[in-house]
Design a protein around this motif. Structure first.
Motif, mmCIF file in Angstrom:
data_model
loop_
_atom_site.group_PDB
_atom_site.id
_atom_site.type_symbol
_atom_site.label_atom_id
_atom_site.label_comp_id
_atom_site.label_asym_id
_atom_site.label_seq_id
_atom_site.Cartn_x
_atom_site.Cartn_y
_atom_site.Cartn_z
ATOM 1 N N PRO A 80 0.615 -1.275 0.341
ATOM 2 C CA PRO A 80 0.283 0.094 -0.443
ATOM 3 C C PRO A 80 1.019 0.763 0.413
ATOM 4 C CG PRO A 80 0.100 -0.917 2.234
ATOM 5 C CD PRO A 80 0.757 -2.403 1.401
ATOM 6 N N ARG A 81 0.189 2.366 -0.461
ATOM 7 C CA ARG A 81 0.941 3.803 -0.189
ATOM 8 C C ARG A 81 0.768 4.429 0.482
ATOM 9 N NH1 ARG A 81 -2.696 6.410 -4.681
ATOM 10 N NH2 ARG A 81 -2.105 5.423 -6.853
ATOM 11 N N GLU A 82 1.878 4.687 1.003
ATOM 12 C CA GLU A 82 2.387 5.540 2.624
ATOM 13 C C GLU A 82 1.867 6.372 3.068
ATOM 14 O OE1 GLU A 82 6.591 7.486 2.378
ATOM 15 O OE2 GLU A 82 7.778 6.080 1.685
ATOM 16 N N ARG A 83 0.879 5.688 4.255
ATOM 17 C CA ARG A 83 -0.173 6.716 5.144
ATOM 18 C C ARG A 83 0.612 7.523 5.934
ATOM 19 N NH1 ARG A 83 -1.677 2.285 8.379
ATOM 20 N NH2 ARG A 83 0.274 2.315 8.223
ATOM 21 N N THR A 84 -0.545 8.873 6.140
ATOM 22 C CA THR A 84 -0.545 9.946 6.899
ATOM 23 C C THR A 84 -0.693 9.374 8.094
ATOM 24 O OG1 THR A 84 -2.547 10.847 6.592
ATOM 25 C CG2 THR A 84 -0.309 11.457 5.445
ATOM 26 N N PRO A 85 -0.470 9.908 9.298
ATOM 27 C CA PRO A 85 -1.082 9.543 10.169
ATOM 28 C C PRO A 85 -2.635 9.768 10.554
ATOM 29 C CG PRO A 85 0.588 11.048 10.701
ATOM 30 C CD PRO A 85 0.940 11.352 9.338
ATOM 31 N N ALA A 86 -2.864 10.532 10.259
ATOM 32 C CA ALA A 86 -4.532 10.418 9.688
ATOM 33 C C ALA A 86 -5.199 8.839 9.214
ATOM 34 C CB ALA A 86 -4.982 11.127 9.308
ATOM 35 N N GLY A 87 -4.678 8.540 8.257
ATOM 36 C CA GLY A 87 -4.939 7.560 7.486
ATOM 37 C C GLY A 87 -4.573 6.146 7.956
ATOM 38 N N LYS A 88 -3.462 6.729 9.084
ATOM 39 C CA LYS A 88 -2.928 5.178 9.638
ATOM 40 C C LYS A 88 -3.896 3.804 10.233
ATOM 41 C CE LYS A 88 -1.287 5.548 14.134
ATOM 42 N NZ LYS A 88 0.152 5.732 14.779
ATOM 43 N N ALA A 89 -4.921 4.036 10.355
ATOM 44 C CA ALA A 89 -5.568 3.221 10.809
ATOM 45 C C ALA A 89 -6.755 2.349 9.630
ATOM 46 C CB ALA A 89 -7.238 3.516 11.597
ATOM 47 N N LEU A 90 -6.382 2.845 8.008
ATOM 48 C CA LEU A 90 -7.007 1.671 7.428
ATOM 49 C C LEU A 90 -5.681 1.687 6.282
ATOM 50 C CD1 LEU A 90 -10.065 4.009 6.700
ATOM 51 C CD2 LEU A 90 -10.071 1.283 7.193
ATOM 52 N N PHE A 91 -5.630 0.448 5.559
ATOM 53 C CA PHE A 91 -5.524 0.040 4.049
ATOM 54 C C PHE A 91 -5.168 1.439 3.080
ATOM 55 C CE2 PHE A 91 -2.598 -2.436 6.092
ATOM 56 C CZ PHE A 91 -2.754 -3.405 6.675
ATOM 57 N N GLY A 92 -4.888 2.017 2.150
ATOM 58 C CA GLY A 92 -4.991 2.211 1.251
ATOM 59 C C GLY A 92 -6.800 1.723 0.556
ATOM 60 N N SER A 93 -7.302 2.605 -0.338
ATOM 61 C CA SER A 93 -8.272 1.769 -1.237
ATOM 62 C C SER A 93 -8.598 0.948 -1.943
ATOM 63 C CB SER A 93 -9.649 2.503 -1.365
ATOM 64 O OG SER A 93 -8.672 2.933 -2.215
ATOM 65 N N VAL A 94 -6.942 0.250 -2.629
ATOM 66 C CA VAL A 94 -7.404 -0.715 -3.054
ATOM 67 C C VAL A 94 -6.371 -2.150 -2.492
ATOM 68 C CG1 VAL A 94 -5.626 -1.982 -4.827
ATOM 69 C CG2 VAL A 94 -6.723 0.311 -5.293
ATOM 70 N N THR A 95 -5.819 -1.733 -1.610
ATOM 71 C CA THR A 95 -5.128 -2.832 0.129
ATOM 72 C C THR A 95 -6.412 -3.314 -0.056
ATOM 73 O OG1 THR A 95 -2.696 -1.725 -0.519
ATOM 74 C CG2 THR A 95 -3.462 -3.408 1.038
ATOM 75 N N GLN A 96 -7.211 -2.122 0.436
ATOM 76 C CA GLN A 96 -8.291 -2.914 1.496
ATOM 77 C C GLN A 96 -9.413 -3.687 0.766
ATOM 78 O OE1 GLN A 96 -9.965 0.446 3.397
ATOM 79 N NE2 GLN A 96 -11.548 -0.292 4.562
ATOM 80 N N GLN A 97 -9.852 -2.399 -0.526
ATOM 81 C CA GLN A 97 -11.100 -3.867 -0.550
ATOM 82 C C GLN A 97 -10.466 -4.589 -1.392
ATOM 83 O OE1 GLN A 97 -11.706 -1.574 -4.739
ATOM 84 N NE2 GLN A 97 -13.762 -3.230 -5.434
ATOM 85 N N VAL A 98 -8.836 -5.562 -1.685
ATOM 86 C CA VAL A 98 -8.542 -6.731 -2.397
ATOM 87 C C VAL A 98 -8.840 -7.815 -0.680
ATOM 88 C CG1 VAL A 98 -6.581 -8.485 -2.396
ATOM 89 C CG2 VAL A 98 -7.058 -6.256 -3.961
ATOM 90 N N ILE A 99 -7.914 -6.813 0.344
ATOM 91 C CA ILE A 99 -8.534 -8.248 1.840
ATOM 92 C C ILE A 99 -9.435 -7.805 1.537
ATOM 93 C CG2 ILE A 99 -7.942 -7.657 4.207
ATOM 94 C CD1 ILE A 99 -5.170 -5.810 3.062
ATOM 95 N N LEU A 100 -10.493 -6.971 1.922
ATOM 96 C CA LEU A 100 -11.878 -7.634 2.433
ATOM 97 C C LEU A 100 -12.955 -8.123 1.143
ATOM 98 C CD1 LEU A 100 -12.603 -4.153 3.621
ATOM 99 C CD2 LEU A 100 -12.487 -5.682 5.264
ATOM 100 N N GLU A 101 -12.280 -8.070 0.422
ATOM 101 C CA GLU A 101 -13.062 -8.711 -0.853
ATOM 102 C C GLU A 101 -12.881 -10.442 -0.887
ATOM 103 O OE1 GLU A 101 -14.513 -6.591 -3.970
ATOM 104 O OE2 GLU A 101 -15.474 -5.012 -2.561
#
Length: 134
Positions: free
Chosen positions: A98-119
């Motif tokens: 996944p792309r590097e995340r800012t502190p505000a976004g560290k609770a979630l992976f990037g949208s592509v990574t998150q979707q692949v993991i969840l689906e």
């Protein structure tokens, strides 16, 4: 043969991290890695996966480690294309960075990574998911 699908973005350092993580996996037999790149902008220039610098960096490392490499590409919905390609290959493992995340976004992976993991239903190795600036 153990089949790995590695979704490679445009960041060369992350692509190298993926290649290193794959090469570090235990190998009890033949391993084949398909390097996948999605041209999210529809690829108006008609580029090929072989022209992506990050893909070239990953393939150099993997081939030096004696790992067989193949290629795949798509344009459009990256997460769905990764899942579809994994099904077509009957991949044993997905490798994402996944792309590097800012502190505000560290609770979630990037949208592509998150979707692949969840689906997805396949084991997934997530590489280099540290915070931005680390």
């Amino acid at each position: 043969m153990y089949q790995i699908l590695a979704a490679i973005g445009t960041d060369e350092d992350r692509a190298l991290e993926q290649a290193q993580a794959i090469a570090d996996l235990p190998r009890n037999g033949d391993v084949s890695v398909t390097l996948f790149h999605d041209f999210a902008d529809g690829n108006p220039e008609g580029a090929s996966v072989h022209q992506v610098a990050a893909v070239r960096r990953a393939v150099e490392y993997l081939e030096d480690e004696g790992i067989e490499v193949g290629y795949s590409e798509s344009s459009g919905d990256a997460a769905q294309a990764i899942l579809d390609t994994a099904d077509e290959l009957d991949a044993d493992l997905l490798c994402l960075a996944p792309r590097e995340r800012t502190p505000a976004g560290k609770a979630l992976f990037g949208s592509v990574t998150q979707q692949v993991i969840l689906e997805g239903s396949r084991p997934t190795l997530v590489v280099g998911a540290g915070e931005a600036g680390e």
